[in-house]
Scaffold this motif. Structure first.
Motif, PDB file in Angstrom:
ATOM      1  N   MET B 294     -13.510   2.994  64.547  1.00 45.23           N
ATOM      2  CA  MET B 294     -12.693   1.864  64.987  1.00 45.23           C
ATOM      3  C   MET B 294     -12.758   0.740  63.952  1.00 45.23           C
ATOM      4  SD  MET B 294     -14.911   0.329  68.158  1.00 45.23           S
ATOM      5  CE  MET B 294     -15.137   1.866  69.009  1.00 45.23           C
ATOM      6  N   THR B 295     -11.617   0.152  63.698  1.00 53.16           N
ATOM      7  CA  THR B 295     -11.554  -0.964  62.750  1.00 53.16           C
ATOM      8  C   THR B 295     -10.922  -2.210  63.365  1.00 53.16           C
ATOM      9  OG1 THR B 295      -9.366  -0.309  61.943  1.00 53.16           O
ATOM     10  CG2 THR B 295     -11.268   0.612  60.795  1.00 53.16           C
ATOM     11  N   THR B 296     -10.150  -2.039  64.422  1.00 55.13           N
ATOM     12  CA  THR B 296      -9.362  -3.147  64.944  1.00 55.13           C
ATOM     13  C   THR B 296      -9.378  -3.136  66.462  1.00 55.13           C
ATOM     14  OG1 THR B 296      -7.876  -2.697  63.088  1.00 55.13           O
ATOM     15  CG2 THR B 296      -7.126  -4.315  64.695  1.00 55.13           C
ATOM     16  N   VAL B 297      -9.468  -4.330  67.031  1.00 60.72           N
ATOM     17  CA  VAL B 297      -9.346  -4.491  68.479  1.00 60.72           C
ATOM     18  C   VAL B 297      -8.054  -5.263  68.734  1.00 60.72           C
ATOM     19  CG1 VAL B 297     -10.424  -5.361  70.592  1.00 60.72           C
ATOM     20  CG2 VAL B 297     -11.855  -4.656  68.672  1.00 60.72           C
ATOM     21  N   GLY B 298      -7.228  -4.733  69.592  1.00 58.63           N
ATOM     22  CA  GLY B 298      -5.971  -5.410  69.932  1.00 58.63           C
ATOM     23  C   GLY B 298      -5.988  -5.846  71.385  1.00 58.63           C
ATOM     24  N   VAL B 309      -5.336  -9.981  67.653  1.00 57.20           N
ATOM     25  CA  VAL B 309      -6.063  -8.865  67.048  1.00 57.20           C
ATOM     26  C   VAL B 309      -7.356  -9.373  66.427  1.00 57.20           C
ATOM     27  CG1 VAL B 309      -4.106  -7.358  66.585  1.00 57.20           C
ATOM     28  CG2 VAL B 309      -4.706  -9.127  64.944  1.00 57.20           C
ATOM     29  N   ALA B 310      -8.338  -8.492  66.399  1.00 59.49           N
ATOM     30  CA  ALA B 310      -9.616  -8.821  65.773  1.00 59.49           C
ATOM     31  C   ALA B 310     -10.015  -7.643  64.902  1.00 59.49           C
ATOM     32  CB  ALA B 310     -10.678  -9.076  66.837  1.00 59.49           C
ATOM     33  N   LYS B 311     -10.389  -7.943  63.682  1.00 62.15           N
ATOM     34  CA  LYS B 311     -10.809  -6.872  62.778  1.00 62.15           C
ATOM     35  C   LYS B 311     -12.326  -6.856  62.669  1.00 62.15           C
ATOM     36  CE  LYS B 311      -8.750  -4.501  60.291  1.00 62.15           C
ATOM     37  NZ  LYS B 311      -7.848  -4.574  59.139  1.00 62.15           N
ATOM     38  N   LEU B 312     -12.897  -5.662  62.695  1.00 57.50           N
ATOM     39  CA  LEU B 312     -14.318  -5.531  62.405  1.00 57.50           C
ATOM     40  C   LEU B 312     -14.507  -5.666  60.894  1.00 57.50           C
ATOM     41  CD1 LEU B 312     -15.265  -2.475  64.638  1.00 57.50           C
ATOM     42  CD2 LEU B 312     -15.217  -4.870  65.240  1.00 57.50           C
ATOM     43  N   PRO B 315     -15.997  -0.255  59.412  1.00 60.62           N
ATOM     44  CA  PRO B 315     -15.673   0.708  60.463  1.00 60.62           C
ATOM     45  C   PRO B 315     -16.878   0.998  61.354  1.00 60.62           C
ATOM     46  CG  PRO B 315     -14.878   1.455  58.320  1.00 60.62           C
ATOM     47  CD  PRO B 315     -15.765   0.279  58.063  1.00 60.62           C
TER      48      PRO B 315
END
Lengths: 218, 332
Positions: B294-298, B309-312, B315
């Motif tokens: 996972m790289t992104t939370v929407g 959106v939030a980016k880690l 990964p």
């Protein structure tokens, strides 16, 4: 755009352009109720199950990669969602809309009814929750409507209007009805306008994005 | 399924106090002081103080100095026909209204009433929301004598309030604690405290009587005459070259806790996860032991419109043996 510092696990939340639009609208449509996860930027061909050092190192080429900052364009992020499927799934759900690209004349209409392959042990089916259709530039169409799903949330979404700029529009339905713009001035000196259409299965998470071209009549 | 609903307990509103250095130099102590050489119609009322030469592009106002006198002394009258009404009288009334909210009040420093004061107003961009009590340390030098001033917040158990909010006495000492060599409470010998520290309006009122008694720093109190009292205090502060105070602000943050259970989000719609157009997963071991990164939370609304959106930063691996809990701060 820039790289995020990857020495610590941090999250950087920003509003999308759609989020800003809904926040400015002030009608309660900006209300976070659900989330999804995606693996944008990940290239799974870097995963190496033949790594001589063992299984702990299969994903080493992926795990340490730095990631880019979030894009505010909602059509350019959260492209590839992680999905929840039963263990043992050998085939991922795939969307089929019958087109690899769409070219439509000014003022013409088209109906698109997607179906999902490899989902819920069926070769092909129409998802019961329908499909999310997002056009990247709503100005290209006089009408862009989803039909077939009649829940209150979907009805509210499908009836909302967006005016003014080249923002995206999202509708939900089992079928998408669209009618290309009749406004000549949008074309300027161009003979065609292009946008992208993104279709996502609301149950499966399967995604498809194709180019859409509207050609000028004269 | 690719969407998961958030529960009410996944949302958290947190209120935190953030403190920082006040000055543009990002250093706790301001050691260089400049005023503008350009004359202004406001010079009779106040002078802005910069951290560097005011002509430089990096120059920013750090604070302003004013002088107020209840009799209008120390500056020229507006009109010769109306004695005692001058800029210093205006400043006195302005701060009296601000501090006491009364047109009949007088400035009282501990137990001593004074008819004039110097005021230091910290620039809004510097103090954010409040000044942080206990961090005020100001050195003032007159001739060869220097005094260290601080607020007495470290010595009182209960805050005192005026119309302008919290008020602390300014005493001789440092970091909120008194220097007891002259007086046990840090006051001057017989002229009361050295002033009032008003953190909620980012203002410091200095008592000329106490400064005069301790270090012979005295304003001109001649009526209908420009006394240059603002310049006198500026020179005393600049000469000592040490002014420390921190800012304080309350920041409200929304947090969302994103939870991915062991059985969730273990497959991906990423094109590189799939081999060919049939949808086959790319590696055979992904059939029973898939791994996703996972790289992104929407974050979505009920209509599945992507709101945020939030980016880690790197990964995060996910499989059937792992669960993930991600805290996302919503800063908008």
């Amino acid at each position: 755009m820039g790289y995020l510092n990857n020495t610590a696990v941090t999250v950087d939340a920003i509003l999308t352009a759609k989020g800003r639009e809904l926040l400015a609208r002030g009608d309660g449509s900006f209300r976070i109720t659900q989330f999804a996860l995606s693996d944008d930027e990940i290239d799974y061909t870097l995963y190496n199950p033949n790594q001589p050092s063992g299984s702990a190192f299969y994903g080493e080429a992926i795990e340490n990669m730095p990631l880019l900052e979030a894009f505010p364009d909602e059509t350019q992020i959260m492209k590839y969602k992680l999905v929840t499927l039963p263990r043992g799934t050998a085939r991922m759900p795939v969307l089929d809309i019958g087109y690899s690209s769409i070219t439509i004349k000014q003022g013409a209409s088209l109906a698109i009814t997607p179906q999902t392959l490899n989902y819920l042990s069926q070769t092909a089916l129409f998802e019961s929750s329908g499909y999310t259709f997002t056009i990247s530039d709503v100005r290209l169409f006089n009408s862009f409507t989803g039909v077939g799903i009649n829940t209150p949330d979907v009805q509210a979404l499908n009836q909302s209007t967006t005016i003014g700029t080249n923002v995206s529009k999202t509708v939900v339905g089992t079928t998408l009805n669209l009618s290309a713009t009749t406004v000549n001035t949008l074309f300027g000196s161009n003979t065609a306008l292009t946008a992208t259409l993104q279709v996502i299965g609301r149950d499966s998470g399967a995604r498809l994005q194709i180019p859409v071209t509207v050609t000028k009549n004269n | 399924m690719s969407f998961k609903r958030l529960d009410p307990e996944d949302f958290l509103v947190s209120v935190d106090s953030i403190t920082a250095t006040a000055w543009s130099t990002n250093s706790p102590t301001l050691t260089t002081f400049f005023t503008s050489s350009t004359t202004s119609t406001n010079d009779s009322y106040y002078k802005n103080v910069y951290q560097t030469a005011s002509t430089l592009s990096s120059a920013a106002v750090q604070f302003a100095i004013a002088y107020g006198n209840s009799k209008g002394s120390g500056s020229a009258n507006y009109n010769d026909l109306v004695p005692g009404v001058s800029p210093t009288r205006t400043v006195y009334g302005q701060y009296r209204n601000l501090v006491y909210g009364s047109e009949t009040a007088t400035f009282i420093f501990a137990t001593v009433t004074a008819s004039d004061f110097w005021a230091i107003s910290v620039d809004r961009a510097r103090y954010k929301e409040h000044l942080l009590k206990g961090t005020f340390n100001l050195q003032i030098k007159s001739g060869s004598t220097t005094i260290n001033l601080t607020d007495n917040s470290g010595m009182v158990s209960t805050d005192t309030y005026l119309d302008c909010g919290r008020v602390y006495q300014i005493i001789s000492g440092s970091n909120g604690v008194a220097n007891t060599s002259i007086n046990a409470n840090g006051y001057s010998l017989s002229s009361g405290s050295y002033g009032l520290f008003l953190p909620d309006i980012a203002t410091i009122i200095l008592n000329p009587l106490a400064l005069s008694q301790s270090i012979a720093l005295e304003p001109s109190r001649t009526s209908d005459s420009e006394g240059n009292n603002i310049t006198r205090l500026f020179a005393a502060i600049s000469g000592a070259a040490s002014f420390q105070v921190n800012s304080e602000e309350t920041v409200t943050s929304d947090y969302v806790f994103v939870r991915a259970r062991n059985s969730e989000f273990n497959y991906s719609e990423n094109p590189s996860f799939i081999s060919g157009s049939t949808g086959d997963v790319i590696f055979s071991n992904f059939i029973n032991s898939p791994q996703t990164y996972m790289t992104t939370v929407g974050f979505y609304n009920d209509s599945s419109e992507l709101l945020a959106v939030a980016k880690l930063s790197k990964p995060l691996v996910k499989d059937f043996t792992k669960e993930a809990l991600i805290r996302v701060k919503l800063d908008f």
